[in-house]
Motif scaffolding. Structure first.
Motif, mmCIF file in Angstrom:
data_model
loop_
_atom_site.group_PDB
_atom_site.id
_atom_site.type_symbol
_atom_site.label_atom_id
_atom_site.label_comp_id
_atom_site.label_asym_id
_atom_site.label_seq_id
_atom_site.Cartn_x
_atom_site.Cartn_y
_atom_site.Cartn_z
ATOM 1 N N UNK A 412 -37.927 21.706 -19.966
ATOM 2 C CA UNK A 412 -36.595 21.027 -19.736
ATOM 3 C C UNK A 412 -35.980 21.359 -18.465
ATOM 4 N N UNK A 413 -35.869 22.769 -18.301
ATOM 5 C CA UNK A 413 -35.016 23.238 -17.021
ATOM 6 C C UNK A 413 -35.733 23.773 -16.005
ATOM 7 N N UNK A 414 -36.370 24.834 -16.094
ATOM 8 C CA UNK A 414 -37.138 25.355 -14.812
ATOM 9 C C UNK A 414 -38.130 24.585 -14.484
ATOM 10 N N UNK A 415 -38.981 23.859 -15.049
ATOM 11 C CA UNK A 415 -40.235 23.179 -14.386
ATOM 12 C C UNK A 415 -39.773 21.959 -13.864
ATOM 13 N N UNK A 416 -38.757 21.308 -14.390
ATOM 14 C CA UNK A 416 -38.216 20.367 -13.815
ATOM 15 C C UNK A 416 -37.887 20.359 -12.428
ATOM 16 N N UNK A 417 -37.125 21.651 -12.105
ATOM 17 C CA UNK A 417 -36.826 21.836 -10.809
ATOM 18 C C UNK A 417 -37.909 22.171 -9.725
ATOM 19 N N UNK A 418 -39.041 22.395 -10.338
ATOM 20 C CA UNK A 418 -40.118 22.596 -9.511
ATOM 21 C C UNK A 418 -41.102 21.039 -9.199
ATOM 22 N N UNK A 419 -40.526 20.106 -10.101
ATOM 23 C CA UNK A 419 -41.041 18.947 -10.087
ATOM 24 C C UNK A 419 -41.689 18.185 -11.250
ATOM 25 N N UNK A 420 -42.052 19.105 -12.044
ATOM 26 C CA UNK A 420 -42.719 18.824 -13.259
ATOM 27 C C UNK A 420 -41.744 18.561 -14.421
ATOM 28 N N UNK A 421 -41.593 17.201 -14.598
ATOM 29 C CA UNK A 421 -40.422 16.774 -15.332
ATOM 30 C C UNK A 421 -41.173 16.177 -16.777
ATOM 31 N N UNK A 422 -40.743 16.677 -18.026
ATOM 32 C CA UNK A 422 -41.276 16.105 -19.227
ATOM 33 C C UNK A 422 -40.817 14.631 -19.475
ATOM 34 N N UNK A 423 -41.892 13.869 -19.453
ATOM 35 C CA UNK A 423 -41.598 12.542 -19.755
ATOM 36 C C UNK A 423 -40.939 12.133 -21.208
ATOM 37 N N UNK A 424 -40.536 10.840 -21.269
ATOM 38 C CA UNK A 424 -39.920 10.478 -22.837
ATOM 39 C C UNK A 424 -40.810 10.557 -23.838
ATOM 40 N N UNK A 425 -42.026 9.972 -23.672
ATOM 41 C CA UNK A 425 -42.959 9.966 -24.707
ATOM 42 C C UNK A 425 -43.307 11.495 -25.561
ATOM 43 N N UNK A 426 -43.619 12.640 -24.450
ATOM 44 C CA UNK A 426 -43.549 13.676 -24.637
ATOM 45 C C UNK A 426 -42.421 14.360 -25.435
ATOM 46 N N UNK A 427 -41.255 14.103 -24.948
ATOM 47 C CA UNK A 427 -40.021 14.469 -25.621
ATOM 48 C C UNK A 427 -39.779 13.904 -27.081
ATOM 49 N N UNK A 428 -40.252 12.623 -27.123
ATOM 50 C CA UNK A 428 -40.019 12.189 -28.521
ATOM 51 C C UNK A 428 -41.135 12.749 -29.646
ATOM 52 N N UNK A 429 -42.115 12.880 -29.085
ATOM 53 C CA UNK A 429 -43.211 13.672 -29.983
ATOM 54 C C UNK A 429 -43.000 15.020 -30.363
ATOM 55 N N UNK A 430 -42.261 15.796 -29.427
ATOM 56 C CA UNK A 430 -41.937 16.975 -29.388
ATOM 57 C C UNK A 430 -40.529 17.219 -30.873
ATOM 58 N N UNK A 431 -39.797 16.357 -30.571
ATOM 59 C CA UNK A 431 -38.827 16.390 -31.632
ATOM 60 C C UNK A 431 -39.098 15.957 -32.888
ATOM 61 N N UNK A 432 -40.238 15.082 -32.837
ATOM 62 C CA UNK A 432 -40.739 14.559 -34.459
ATOM 63 C C UNK A 432 -41.623 15.733 -34.915
ATOM 64 N N UNK A 433 -42.450 16.543 -34.085
ATOM 65 C CA UNK A 433 -43.070 17.751 -34.670
ATOM 66 C C UNK A 433 -42.263 18.729 -34.843
ATOM 67 N N UNK A 434 -41.112 18.882 -34.371
ATOM 68 C CA UNK A 434 -40.297 20.157 -34.671
ATOM 69 C C UNK A 434 -39.596 19.776 -36.177
ATOM 70 N N UNK A 435 -39.411 18.361 -36.265
ATOM 71 C CA UNK A 435 -38.683 17.803 -37.462
ATOM 72 C C UNK A 435 -39.785 17.930 -38.696
ATOM 73 N N UNK A 436 -40.969 17.761 -38.479
ATOM 74 C CA UNK A 436 -41.949 17.896 -39.278
ATOM 75 C C UNK A 436 -42.432 19.315 -40.066
ATOM 76 N N UNK A 437 -42.314 20.075 -39.018
ATOM 77 C CA UNK A 437 -42.461 21.731 -39.341
ATOM 78 C C UNK A 437 -41.370 22.193 -40.156
ATOM 79 N N UNK A 438 -40.119 21.749 -39.692
ATOM 80 C CA UNK A 438 -39.044 22.193 -40.644
ATOM 81 C C UNK A 438 -38.974 21.366 -41.658
ATOM 82 N N UNK A 439 -39.349 20.468 -42.099
ATOM 83 C CA UNK A 439 -39.557 19.707 -43.547
ATOM 84 C C UNK A 439 -40.286 20.445 -44.201
ATOM 85 N N UNK A 440 -41.591 21.193 -43.632
ATOM 86 C CA UNK A 440 -42.677 21.968 -44.202
ATOM 87 C C UNK A 440 -41.746 23.025 -44.891
ATOM 88 N N UNK A 441 -41.085 23.663 -43.738
ATOM 89 C CA UNK A 441 -40.645 25.146 -43.936
ATOM 90 C C UNK A 441 -39.493 25.195 -45.165
#
Length: 642
Positions: A412-441
């Protein structure tokens, strides 16, 4: 050499040396309540004014500058004849100020060096290292760094680190966790203590003249090889395109541990006659003690390993050491609640793994067992997979699957400064994956698991940018029908729920709050707490303020350039606010969060005005109050929502 033989050799050496008087090196002490040019040398842009040393140019316009001050007299830390390396302690007060708060950088350092003309380049080199000859300068330094420099793997723009011959810190910590902002402009007193007998270096910081009990930085390190010959001590600082000003206000220093000269000639026989019987009695007792301790150590290690039988495979310490190049600083890929994480390459299999190494073998045992016992019994596609463990040489080590894309924080922060930006589809999948594992826990395990340290730094990304939750060093197991227990507050400032800060009770709702902050970070591309002009801005407050005026979509990360679906962005922002609601009763469960993200449930209503949190006395509990209370108070007050 075996401990018993070593002890005998040691006492035999003492016995012989009593007939050969030794002249030991002397301890050194100096104390400058204010400075004059009598005992110091100024290099580069440093200057002396009104008894205070300025290390960089005092200008109102951004510039590049580097300066050094060195104590004139070299110091002997190592006595060849007695084979003793002295410990040392230093205390000094410094300030880092700026006429333009938005242009901070780069920081200052206290150093020890065999050279008395050490002056490096400006910018991120802190005046310690020449940019064209990175390996020419030899030094041990404590850096007080105020800029995030990706070239040197800095963790953030406010950290204290130990550097040896390189500006890639062996270890770095954020002093803001103890309420110290290096860039505050306030006078900060620093204590640096190195104890050679313990092989430990500690750094303490305070806004007052009273030394705190807890160090900002603590490193197990043997500096004896770096302190041989004549050593000079001093300070350096630098800027690059900044108006940052570095000042040293006072300084005291001392070496400790050199022995006084031995008694000569006539006294030796008398001393030996009196001490002889006692000496040999001590030898026998010591040998017996060592034997008992060795036996106990073997039993402890066997008992410890017995607790781990049901866990994944056991790795050898030799294999892990080889795979990490001796736990070399160049292999460090992160830091967690448990300790430092190293990249390991196993030549025999051609595989790569991540190895977590405990900071302290004894203090880390509880966290080690916590992480191992929890992770070993969990299975979920969004968890970092544990490969195995190692308990050898006083070390506690965990081996995990290597995550090639690092942490979410980095992307989110360091790589974006070097030109590699996390796109929206990846971001949305990340929050969904995190919600899934927390539901499990929280709801699907045999025992509910409260992570207690959900943050972007603990969300790792695999080769497909899928979220993998890691770092269970602070996690707690609870039966589903049990009430939460009060514990010491643990976690990371900015992610901690208000009620957790006050009561220290970790529940699934405190994890939900942290998840909400992460969701807002992903959507906004902003850290939980950021400096804006002269004040600290809380991300939750900032987004809620935009929601109040019907402008919540303006919180979207500008770096995405509008490349997202507005409905999805609005849903995530509102969901983040729902999870970060000050009233824990109004926060959704993680199962509900997952259903909303998967369009299996409707979004929750979010009040236009953020519910305010206050003490029973009626005093508002704002961000400053929370931070102050977290750092300084242990009292428990009733909290109400209004």
């Amino acid at each position: 050499m075996r401990p018993r033989k070593l002890l005998v050799s040691f006492f035999f050496f003492i016995f012989l040396s009593s007939f050969n008087p030794i002249v030991s090196a002397e301890n050194v002490t100096f104390d400058f309540s204010s400075f004059t040019l009598r005992n110091i040398t100024l290099l580069g842009d440093s200057y002396l004014r009104n008894g205070i040393i300025g290390l960089t140019k005092a200008l109102d316009v951004p510039t590049s500058s580097a300066g050094v001050v060195i104590y004139n007299n070299p110091i002997i830390f190592y006595d060849r004849e007695s084979n003793i390396t002295a410990s040392f302690s230093t205390r000094f007060s410094f300030s880092i100020n700026n006429v333009n708060p938005s242009s901070f950088g780069d920081g200052l350092a206290f150093f020890l060096s065999p050279r008395n003309r050490t002056l490096g380049s400006s910018g991120g080199y802190l005046g310690l290292v020449n940019s064209s000859q990175l390996t020419s300068n030899k030094f041990v330094a404590i850096e007080f760094d105020t800029r995030l420099d990706l070239h040197f793997n800095d963790p953030n723009e406010n950290h204290v680190g130990l550097d040896i011959d390189s500006l890639n810190s062996i270890r770095a910590e954020d002093p803001i966790l103890q309420g110290i902002d290096l860039k505050s402009g306030n006078s900060i007193t620093a204590w640096i203590d190195y104890k050679n007998d313990q092989k430990k270096l500690r750094v303490y910081l305070s806004y007052s003249s009273f030394k705190p009990e807890k160090p900002v930085l603590s490193v197990d390190i043997d500096l004896s090889d770096y302190l041989k010959g004549l050593i000079y001590v001093g300070f350096s600082a630098s800027t690059e395109g900044s108006t940052e000003l570095h000042q040293i206000e006072n300084w005291s220093f001392e070496t400790i541990g050199f022995l006084p000269a031995r008694p000569s000639g006539k006294r030796v026989g008398l001393v030996f006659a009196i001490a002889g019987p006692t000496f040999f009695g001590v030898v026998l007792v010591a040998l017996g003690y060592l034997s008992v301790q060795k036996l106990r150590g073997i039993r402890r290690q066997m008992s410890f390993k017995a607790e781990l039988v049901a866990c994944p495979r056991e790795f050898s310490y030799k294999g892990l050491k080889s795979a990490t190049k001796g736990f070399h600083s160049s292999r460090i890929i992160g830091h967690g609640a448990f300790g430092t994480v190293y990249k390991a390459f196993f030549k025999s299999s051609g595989t790569i793994a991540a190895v977590k190494r405990s900071r302290h073998s004894h203090e880390g045992k509880t966290e080690f067992l916590a992480e191992l016992s929890i992770i070993a019994g969990l299975r979920h596609k969004n968890l970092v997979q544990l490969q195995g463990w190692c308990v050898e040489k006083g070390e506690l080590l965990l081996v995990y699957d290597f995550m090639p894309n690092g942490s979410l924080d980095k992307m989110l922060y360091q790589e974006s400064e070097l030109g590699s930006l996390l796109d929206w589809s990846h971001r949305l999948n990340i929050v969904i994956g995190l919600a899934s594992v927390l539901t499990y826990l929280h709801q699907e395990c045999e025992q509910r698991v409260i992570h207690r340290d959900i943050k972007t730094g603990n969300v790792l990304l695999d080769g497909n940018f899928k979220a993998r939750l890691g770092d269970f060093g602070l996690a707690k197991l609870m039966d589903h029908d049990k009430s939460p227990v009060s514990t010491l507050t643990a976690g990371t400032m900015g992610y901690l729920a208000p009620e957790y800060l006050q009561y220290g009770k970790a529940t699934e709702k405190t994890d939900v709050y942290s998840y909400g902050v992460v969701a807002l970070e992903v959507a906004c591309g902003r850290r939980p707490i950021e400096r804006d002009d002269f004040k600290m801005v809380n991300l939750v407050d900032w987004v809620w303020g935009l929601h109040t005026y019907g402008k919540i979509i303006e919180a979207a990360d500008k770096r995405l350039n509008g490349k997202f679906k507005e409905e999805e962005m609005r849903k995530l922002l509102l969901l983040g606010l729902s999870c970060a609601n000050p009233d824990c009763a109004e926060r959704p469960s993680m199962r509900k969060v997952l259903q909303i993200l998967n369009d299996e449930a409707v979004s929750l209503d979010v009040p236009k005005i953020k519910p305010s949190l206050s003490f029973s006395s009626g005093l508002p509990l704002n961000l400053d109050d929370i931070v102050s209370d977290y750092m300084n108070s242990s009292s428990m007050c009733e909290i109400r929502i209004s």
